[in-house]
Motif scaffolding. Structure first.
Motif, short mmCIF file in Angstrom:
data_model
loop_
_atom_site.label_atom_id
_atom_site.label_comp_id
_atom_site.label_asym_id
_atom_site.label_seq_id
_atom_site.Cartn_x
_atom_site.Cartn_y
_atom_site.Cartn_z
N LYS A 1 -5.14 -18.79 -26.59
CA LYS A 1 -4.83 -17.39 -26.85
C LYS A 1 -6.10 -16.62 -27.21
CE LYS A 1 -1.45 -15.64 -26.74
NZ LYS A 1 -0.80 -14.82 -25.67
N THR B 1 -7.68 -15.63 -24.02
CA THR B 1 -6.92 -14.55 -23.37
C THR B 1 -7.19 -13.21 -24.04
OG1 THR B 1 -5.16 -16.10 -22.78
CG2 THR B 1 -4.60 -13.76 -22.78
N GLU C 1 -10.73 -11.97 -23.30
CA GLU C 1 -10.80 -11.44 -21.93
C GLU C 1 -10.23 -10.03 -21.85
OE1 GLU C 1 -9.12 -12.41 -17.41
OE2 GLU C 1 -8.89 -13.88 -19.02
N LYS C 2 -9.12 -9.80 -22.55
CA LYS C 2 -8.52 -8.46 -22.55
C LYS C 2 -9.43 -7.45 -23.25
CE LYS C 2 -3.68 -9.98 -22.33
NZ LYS C 2 -2.37 -10.03 -23.04
#
Length: 331
Positions: free
Chosen positions: A105, A108, A111-112
């Motif tokens: 997570k 993730t 990356e966002k």
């Protein structure tokens, strides 16, 4: 496509290109912008792109600006995005430091976050080697627990959950045979890399580690209790009094410290307590409210002879007893 809708699409696509493909070190010329627009299925002429850039810069309240860099190799670039790059680094570091966010997570989320800056700068945020080296949670369900707790706090209802501990097999085992805890949630606190719930139960405000909660569920139509107690509750003072978020009896403790530890005391207790110079000029004293626990004695011992508990006598005696016990073990 109607002309008006086509213009909106062109502006949005141009914004996306400028935010992801440009920064101070990577400006793009108008011909290059036209080429990138066409690659994305948007036809444009040079003059219209100049007009679009002026339109973007005239947008009221926009958190960015398109700047022209003149000279050879010049072009246009976006100076600001919704987040400054330093702000993104702070957010990324917070994600890395958080124990309750799993490594997957974390990647993730980072990356966002990287999509809020240019792809060139996004590479600077990519430090995945640090993620795998940190102690991270293995359970992504904690994110859903946090969401459920926020919902209960916002709607003002009680929550129920099972509270767990680790066993020797590295498994989370519910306390009291899986008994359901029912509490009134008031705040979520991030301390020492962990999330804690501050909740009212059995006439007191207590805290619970969120990563040790299982099956967290708001209880609809059951209003939370403890409003008067929470109105007089100081979260910052509460966390400063505790060590490792371990509970204990609250005592007013006076410490004698070497002057070089002034910064360590301020870091721990804030700027509220008065640092009083001690006889001789090489030490100072301060009096603070502390929840007495083995973790507190361990913290004091970590300073060696540089920090001494002066009072109250019972806390000083308990510190001596702790040291005597340790000496017996390591003799």
């Amino acid at each position: 496509m109607p002309r008006k809708e086509g213009q909106k699409l062109k502006l949005l696509t141009l914004l996306e290109i400028l935010s992801r493909e440009t920064d101070e070190q990577h400006p793009l010329s108008v011909p290059h912008l036209v080429e990138l627009l066409r690659e994305r299925g948007v036809d444009a002429e040079r003059k219209s792109v100049y007009d679009d850039i002026q339109t973007i810069n005239s947008m009221p309240g926009a958190p960015f600006e398109i700047v022209q860099q003149r000279g050879r190799g010049g072009g246009y670039y976006m100076t600001d995005t919704p987040f400054e790059f330093a702000e993104l680094k702070l957010l990324v570091d917070a994600v890395y430091a958080s124990k309750f966010i799993t490594a997957r997570k974390s990647r993730t989320l980072i990356e966002k976050l990287g999509r809020f800056t240019s792809r060139y700068r996004q590479a600077e945020l990519d430090r995945t080697v640090l993620v795998s080296g940190r102690v991270k949670s293995q359970d992504e369900k904690i994110l859903y627990s946090v969401d459920a707790l926020h919902t209960a706090i916002t709607t003002g209802v009680q929550v129920q959950f099972r509270y767990c501990d680790w066993n020797l097999q590295k498994q989370m085992v519910p306390r009291h045979g899986g008994m359901l805890y029912r509490v009134s949630p008031w705040a979520l606190v991030w301390e020492n890399g962990n999330y804690y719930l501050i909740a009212y139960t059995e006439g007191h405000l207590r805290h619970y580690r969120v990563d040790k909660m299982q099956k967290v569920e708001p209880i609809p139509d059951v209003p939370r209790e403890g409003a008067d107690e929470y109105a007089n509750f100081d979260v910052n003072a509460y966390t400063q009094q505790m060590f490792g978020m371990f509970n204990g009896p609250l005592k007013k403790v006076t410490l004698k410290c070497e002057n070089r530890f002034a910064g360590a005391m301020i870091d721990r207790f804030g700027t509220g307590p008065t640092l009083v110079p001690f006889t001789g000029g090489e030490h100072f004293t301060l009096t603070v409210d502390v929840q007495i626990s083995p973790q507190f004695f361990g913290w004091v011992a970590g300073f060696g002879t540089g920090v001494e508990i002066l009072s109250p006598p019972e806390v000083r005696a308990e510190m001596r007893k702790t040291l005597d016990t340790l000496q017996t073990i390591y003799r």
